[in-house]
Each structure stands twice: as structure tokens, then as C-alpha cells.
Write an enzyme that holds these catalytic residues in place. Sequence first.
Site, PDB file in Angstrom:
ATOM      1  N   LYS A  22       0.858  -1.207   0.000  1.00  0.00           N
ATOM      2  CA  LYS A  22       0.000   0.000   0.000  1.00  0.00           C
ATOM      3  C   LYS A  22       0.880   1.239   0.000  1.00  0.00           C
ATOM      4  O   LYS A  22       0.641   2.192  -0.755  1.00  0.00           O
ATOM      5  CB  LYS A  22      -0.885   0.004   1.238  1.00  0.00           C
ATOM      6  CG  LYS A  22      -1.579   1.341   1.498  1.00  0.00           C
ATOM      7  CD  LYS A  22      -2.436   1.339   2.740  1.00  0.00           C
ATOM      8  CE  LYS A  22      -1.706   1.674   3.972  1.00  0.00           C
ATOM      9  NZ  LYS A  22      -1.443   3.102   4.207  1.00  0.00           N
ATOM     10  N   ASN A  23       1.933   1.232   0.812  1.00  0.00           N
ATOM     11  CA  ASN A  23       2.735   2.443   0.971  1.00  0.00           C
ATOM     12  C   ASN A  23       3.771   2.642  -0.129  1.00  0.00           C
ATOM     13  O   ASN A  23       4.499   3.629  -0.122  1.00  0.00           O
ATOM     14  CB  ASN A  23       3.367   2.481   2.363  1.00  0.00           C
ATOM     15  CG  ASN A  23       2.292   2.663   3.435  1.00  0.00           C
ATOM     16  OD1 ASN A  23       1.142   3.000   3.131  1.00  0.00           O
ATOM     17  ND2 ASN A  23       2.637   2.397   4.672  1.00  0.00           N
ATOM     18  N   CYS A 118      -5.145  12.744  11.898  1.00  0.00           N
ATOM     19  CA  CYS A 118      -6.047  11.592  11.865  1.00  0.00           C
ATOM     20  C   CYS A 118      -5.953  10.943  13.245  1.00  0.00           C
ATOM     21  O   CYS A 118      -5.378  11.501  14.157  1.00  0.00           O
ATOM     22  CB  CYS A 118      -5.618  10.621  10.761  1.00  0.00           C
ATOM     23  SG  CYS A 118      -4.000   9.953  11.080  1.00  0.00           S
ATOM     24  N   ARG A 123      -0.008  14.943  12.444  1.00  0.00           N
ATOM     25  CA  ARG A 123       0.604  14.684  11.125  1.00  0.00           C
ATOM     26  C   ARG A 123       0.784  15.965  10.299  1.00  0.00           C
ATOM     27  O   ARG A 123       0.186  16.162   9.261  1.00  0.00           O
ATOM     28  CB  ARG A 123      -0.207  13.631  10.387  1.00  0.00           C
ATOM     29  CG  ARG A 123      -0.293  12.367  11.232  1.00  0.00           C
ATOM     30  CD  ARG A 123      -0.955  11.235  10.556  1.00  0.00           C
ATOM     31  NE  ARG A 123      -0.068  10.631   9.556  1.00  0.00           N
ATOM     32  CZ  ARG A 123      -0.443   9.565   8.846  1.00  0.00           C
ATOM     33  NH1 ARG A 123      -1.622   9.050   9.026  1.00  0.00           N
ATOM     34  NH2 ARG A 123       0.362   9.057   7.942  1.00  0.00           N
ATOM     35  N   PRO A 124       1.598  16.878  10.805  1.00  0.00           N
ATOM     36  CA  PRO A 124       1.853  18.135  10.075  1.00  0.00           C
ATOM     37  C   PRO A 124       2.588  17.883   8.752  1.00  0.00           C
ATOM     38  O   PRO A 124       3.062  16.773   8.503  1.00  0.00           O
ATOM     39  CB  PRO A 124       2.747  18.902  11.047  1.00  0.00           C
ATOM     40  CG  PRO A 124       3.385  17.874  11.888  1.00  0.00           C
ATOM     41  CD  PRO A 124       2.417  16.741  11.997  1.00  0.00           C
ATOM     42  N   ILE A 125       2.649  18.939   7.913  1.00  0.00           N
ATOM     43  CA  ILE A 125       3.364  18.799   6.626  1.00  0.00           C
ATOM     44  C   ILE A 125       4.450  19.880   6.503  1.00  0.00           C
ATOM     45  O   ILE A 125       4.893  20.210   5.404  1.00  0.00           O
ATOM     46  CB  ILE A 125       2.387  18.902   5.428  1.00  0.00           C
ATOM     47  CG1 ILE A 125       1.602  20.219   5.470  1.00  0.00           C
ATOM     48  CG2 ILE A 125       1.454  17.697   5.381  1.00  0.00           C
ATOM     49  CD1 ILE A 125       0.888  20.531   4.167  1.00  0.00           C
ATOM     50  N   ASP A 126       4.879  20.402   7.664  1.00  0.00           N
ATOM     51  CA  ASP A 126       5.880  21.481   7.636  1.00  0.00           C
ATOM     52  C   ASP A 126       7.170  21.083   6.909  1.00  0.00           C
ATOM     53  O   ASP A 126       7.760  21.903   6.193  1.00  0.00           O
ATOM     54  CB  ASP A 126       6.204  21.927   9.073  1.00  0.00           C
ATOM     55  CG  ASP A 126       6.664  20.754   9.950  1.00  0.00           C
ATOM     56  OD1 ASP A 126       5.997  19.697   9.914  1.00  0.00           O
ATOM     57  OD2 ASP A 126       7.695  20.877  10.622  1.00  0.00           O
ATOM     58  N   ASP A 306       4.123   0.828  12.173  1.00  0.00           N
ATOM     59  CA  ASP A 306       2.893   0.196  11.672  1.00  0.00           C
ATOM     60  C   ASP A 306       2.698  -1.205  12.231  1.00  0.00           C
ATOM     61  O   ASP A 306       1.622  -1.785  12.093  1.00  0.00           O
ATOM     62  CB  ASP A 306       2.899   0.134  10.131  1.00  0.00           C
ATOM     63  CG  ASP A 306       2.851   1.525   9.524  1.00  0.00           C
ATOM     64  OD1 ASP A 306       3.145   1.654   8.324  1.00  0.00           O
ATOM     65  OD2 ASP A 306       2.553   2.481  10.260  1.00  0.00           O
ATOM     66  N   ARG A 398      -8.846  -0.388   4.110  1.00  0.00           N
ATOM     67  CA  ARG A 398      -7.959   0.594   3.457  1.00  0.00           C
ATOM     68  C   ARG A 398      -6.608  -0.034   3.153  1.00  0.00           C
ATOM     69  O   ARG A 398      -5.949   0.336   2.193  1.00  0.00           O
ATOM     70  CB  ARG A 398      -7.719   1.807   4.378  1.00  0.00           C
ATOM     71  CG  ARG A 398      -8.951   2.603   4.673  1.00  0.00           C
ATOM     72  CD  ARG A 398      -8.614   3.881   5.348  1.00  0.00           C
ATOM     73  NE  ARG A 398      -7.675   4.659   4.535  1.00  0.00           N
ATOM     74  CZ  ARG A 398      -7.419   5.937   4.764  1.00  0.00           C
ATOM     75  NH1 ARG A 398      -7.997   6.563   5.768  1.00  0.00           N
ATOM     76  NH2 ARG A 398      -6.571   6.604   4.007  1.00  0.00           N
TER      77      ARG A 398
HETATM   78  C1  EPZ Z   1       4.027   7.015   6.068  1.00  0.00           C
HETATM   79  O1  EPZ Z   1       3.239   8.069   6.604  1.00  0.00           O
HETATM   80  C2  EPZ Z   1       3.093   5.813   5.957  1.00  0.00           C
HETATM   81  N1  EPZ Z   1       1.981   6.111   5.062  1.00  0.00           N
HETATM   82  C3  EPZ Z   1       2.562   5.474   7.354  1.00  0.00           C
HETATM   83  O2  EPZ Z   1       1.758   4.297   7.220  1.00  0.00           O
HETATM   84  C4  EPZ Z   1       3.742   5.159   8.273  1.00  0.00           C
HETATM   85  O3  EPZ Z   1       3.266   4.870   9.563  1.00  0.00           O
HETATM   86  C5  EPZ Z   1       4.687   6.363   8.298  1.00  0.00           C
HETATM   87  O4  EPZ Z   1       5.104   6.688   6.960  1.00  0.00           O
HETATM   88  C6  EPZ Z   1       5.930   6.106   9.148  1.00  0.00           C
HETATM   89  O5  EPZ Z   1       6.616   4.990   8.651  1.00  0.00           O
HETATM   90  C7  EPZ Z   1       2.186   6.046   3.728  1.00  0.00           C
HETATM   91  O6  EPZ Z   1       3.274   5.762   3.253  1.00  0.00           O
HETATM   92  C8  EPZ Z   1       0.992   6.327   2.852  1.00  0.00           C
HETATM   93  P1  EPZ Z   1       6.052  10.450   8.183  1.00  0.00           P
HETATM   94  P2  EPZ Z   1       3.829   9.582   6.608  1.00  0.00           P
HETATM   95  O7  EPZ Z   1       5.976  11.680   7.360  1.00  0.00           O
HETATM   96  O8  EPZ Z   1       4.626   9.805   5.373  1.00  0.00           O
HETATM   97  C9  EPZ Z   1       6.143  13.799  11.543  1.00  0.00           C
HETATM   98  C10 EPZ Z   1      -0.087   2.927   7.607  1.00  0.00           C
HETATM   99  O9  EPZ Z   1      -0.663   2.472   8.604  1.00  0.00           O
HETATM  100  N2  EPZ Z   1       6.149  14.765  10.428  1.00  0.00           N
HETATM  101  O10 EPZ Z   1       7.272   9.607   8.121  1.00  0.00           O
HETATM  102  O11 EPZ Z   1       2.711  10.510   6.903  1.00  0.00           O
HETATM  103  C11 EPZ Z   1       4.781  13.115  11.668  1.00  0.00           C
HETATM  104  O12 EPZ Z   1       3.915  13.905  12.442  1.00  0.00           O
HETATM  105  C12 EPZ Z   1       0.369   4.369   7.590  1.00  0.00           C
HETATM  106  O13 EPZ Z   1       0.154   2.269   6.541  1.00  0.00           O
HETATM  107  C13 EPZ Z   1       6.333  16.122  10.728  1.00  0.00           C
HETATM  108  O14 EPZ Z   1       6.482  16.511  11.897  1.00  0.00           O
HETATM  109  O15 EPZ Z   1       4.800   9.508   7.868  1.00  0.00           O
HETATM  110  C14 EPZ Z   1       5.108  11.821  12.348  1.00  0.00           C
HETATM  111  O16 EPZ Z   1       5.177  12.055  13.754  1.00  0.00           O
HETATM  112  C15 EPZ Z   1       0.112   5.079   8.910  1.00  0.00           C
HETATM  113  N3  EPZ Z   1       6.327  17.011   9.712  1.00  0.00           N
HETATM  114  C16 EPZ Z   1       6.511  11.492  11.825  1.00  0.00           C
HETATM  115  O17 EPZ Z   1       7.020  12.702  11.240  1.00  0.00           O
HETATM  116  C17 EPZ Z   1       6.166  16.630   8.405  1.00  0.00           C
HETATM  117  O18 EPZ Z   1       6.189  17.502   7.507  1.00  0.00           O
HETATM  118  C18 EPZ Z   1       6.525  10.413  10.760  1.00  0.00           C
HETATM  119  O19 EPZ Z   1       5.725  10.865   9.692  1.00  0.00           O
HETATM  120  C19 EPZ Z   1       5.979  15.255   8.121  1.00  0.00           C
HETATM  121  C20 EPZ Z   1       5.984  14.342   9.142  1.00  0.00           C
END
Ligand code: EPZ
Length: 418
Positions: A22-23, A118, A123-126, A306, A398
Amino acid sequence: MSRLEIQKSIGLKGKVRISGSKNSVLPILVGSLLTDEGCEVQEIPMLKDVVIMKELLEYVGADINWDQKDAVIKIKTDTIHCKDMTYDLVKKMRASILMLGPLLAREGYAKIFLPGGCAIGTRPIDLHLKGFSALGVEIRQEYGYIEARSKGLVGGKIYLDFPSVGATENLMMAAVLADGETIIENTAVEPEIVDLANFLSQMGAQIHGAGTDTIRIIGVKQLKGVKYKIIPDRIEVGTFMIAAAITNGDIMIENVISKHLNPLIAKLEENNVIVQVMDNKIRVKADAGVHSADIKTLPFPGFPTDMQAPYMSLMSVSDGTSVLIETIFENRFMQVSELVKMGADIKVEGRSAVVKGVKTLTGSNVCATDLRAGIALLLAGLRAEGKTIIDDIYHIDRGYEKVVEKFAKLGARIRRID
Ligand code: EPZ
């Protein structure tokens, strides 16, 4: 809203074939926007998230043919005719944020509603936005929308404060068509990053270092259409490994890249579970008691976040006490209250959960709050005395293809009820 009914099913046995990741499939389908030529992606899992991603891509102008029988998607986006990702689209799936990179690379403009948090965190996007600014993108935020525009992406130097999977993917997809060289430091090194980089490289992108903490990209003028097969879903593999352990079963898991499972293989062996690794298969057997062992979730190659919830279900019936520390997301213990309803003995303190193994769990009415919490409840239901009913199983749909069929084939007493 359909629900799952699960009855105690000890000794799951037999073979299960793992679906595409999926990812991986989500960023790779978005990455196909980077060319106006056609791409063919194979091993597409039949998931709700893929249905949503197909809608998103068609909304911006992609022509998609999904052959679900052969698990192949053919996608061609001659022109992108809409670049505003509305609230209704984005709220369905956070991964829609990955559209930013390709839309900016191809059109120099994108407008997307801020993906909210969620169940598992804000889950910020900064980190995504900071990275885009380094590539010459102007970002404006108003009325809940992010508006991003550039007169042409230019290569730059980016340091990620956290090795974010999504930020690494988004920025890679923007940089491949930027003018000049981009260096991204402290990148995520998950297998899905490497899969996306392999896909983009096959399209003609110049990417070096994917899978390490520094990725160097030399922008090119254009990319070509390709045929590509995505990697197996390592989290689905881990889920069936836990299913064998929690039911004292013996499961042969096929279509596996075992090096993607190293942290879980090591941990399950510590739990006194027998794990036999073959080239693209893993056999998991458990016939004695499961020992407790602590985990701390970390970016790859650490123990994957995960897998934290499914592992907690296993520790709930282990022969000791274990401490599970969740370092990636701030609110990823939503399964705890539901497992406690089934008789688990779990205490949460901030980012730590102390799990005291109990002799038996008992079936109950429980609710899936997110994808991995949902599957954790399914695993616990297989072990629990009596019947477990899980509500809101759309979360599970999902991320797990044919979940009822795959478990039933192993002997699980599981069915969907409306
Ligand atoms: C991906 O999410 C996966 N989703 C998640 O899988 C997975 O848990 C996660 O990576 C960690 O491995 C997909 O690939 C579609 P991150 P993502 O950005 O990209 C913080 C599942 O169950 N962060 O690595 O959203 C964030 O808040 C899902 O399959 C910032 O602070 O994860 C989190 O605490 C759930 N600022 C940490 O980083 C940002 O701009 C990890 O987030 C981006 C992230």
C-alpha cells in the site's frame, strides 16, 4: 456499515500470498503524473486507498484503466487540467498531499486543502513545505488551503528535521524535474522510498543514494512512461507473522522480501517464535508459549510503527510483561482501550504502554479506530475466547486486500456481517 465477526481460531495453518505494498503503490501512482507518457504498474493491491487515489488522479486529468483481476493499472496523463485538491478529496486520504510534488514539477502550481490530522496524530506537513521552499516554490496558506507556485523548480539543499517518509517522497518527485542538483539530507530509508526511487529512475530520473540518509538528484527535462512492479507489502507480511504467533499456528507466507522484515524477525525469535526465512518466503511457527519482549518504534530499519499495534495484541497474551514505546506518532495507542475490553492488561503512560500478558482474552464488541489498530483487534479476536465483533472495519479495508478470504483460508473463523 459492515462489521467483522471473529471466533476463536487456534492453529492457523497453510499458505498466504502477500499483495503489493500500500505504501509503495500510492506514491508510485502519483509519480506517474511526472510524465505525459503512459505507465503500467503491476501488483496493485485491491485496497480502499487505491480506489481513493484513482479518484484523485482522474480528478486532475489522468486516464486510468485498472484491471483488478490481473492487479495492473495503466495510467496516462496527457494534460493536467485541475490543480486544486479540494477538502472533500483530501479528507478521504492524507496521502493526497503527495500530489504536491508532481503537480509543482509538471505545472508549477498546486492548491491543496491542508490534510488534517487523523486518529494517530496531528501529522503536520511542515517538512514538505520547507523542502519545497528550498526548491524555489512560493507557499501561501489561507482558508485552510496551501497554494504553491513556482516559475520553475530549481535544485536546492534540504535538511529534513525528521526522516519523514512522505516528505522524502514528495520532495524527490519535485526534484527529479527541477533545474539543477538537489541534495536532501536526513531522508527516510524505508523500502518504499527505494521502490519509488527505482520507479522514477526507470522513467529516466537521475537519483543517487535512495535507501541512505542522503539523496542526490540531478534534474532532467522530462521523464518517460514505464512498466513497473511494486514490492510486496512488508506490513502485511508482519501481520501474518503475528497471526501465526498469536494462534500457535504454522503459516507459510509467500511473495516476501525478507530483508524488509529484519526487525520483526529478530523480535519474534526473541519471543520464542520459530521463524524460517527462505528466498521469497517466510515460515512462522509457534507451538510453545510466547515470551514477552520490549519494543521501541523507530524509522526503518528500526521496529516499524505500523507493526506496534499488532505486536501489542501478541504481547497481551505473552508469558510476561513488555514495554512498547511509540516514538513516531504521538497518539498511536488507540487500540489499547479496545484490547482492554477484551481482557488485556495494558497501562499507557505518554508514549509508553506497559503490557502484562494474560492467560486469556475474551471476545467483545470493539471498534477499529485506524488501520493498524483495526488489524490488531482482528488478531486479538483470533485468540480470544468466544466471539469478537469489530465495527468500522473500513479502516482495515484501506490497507488489507481480501482480509477475510486470506484469514479464512488459513482456518480462521471470520466473516463480514452487515
Ligand atoms: C508514512 O506516513 C506511511 N503512510 C505510514 O503508514 C507510516 O506509519 C509512516 O510513513 C511512518 O513509517 C504512507 O506511506 C501512505 P512520516 P507519513 O511523514 O509519510 C512527523 C499505515 O498504517 N512529520 O514519516 O505521513 C509526523 O507527524 C500508515 O500504513 C512532521 O512533523 O509519515 C510523524 O510524527 C500510517 N512534519 C513522523 O514525522 C512533516 O512535515 C513520521 O511521519 C511530516 C511528518
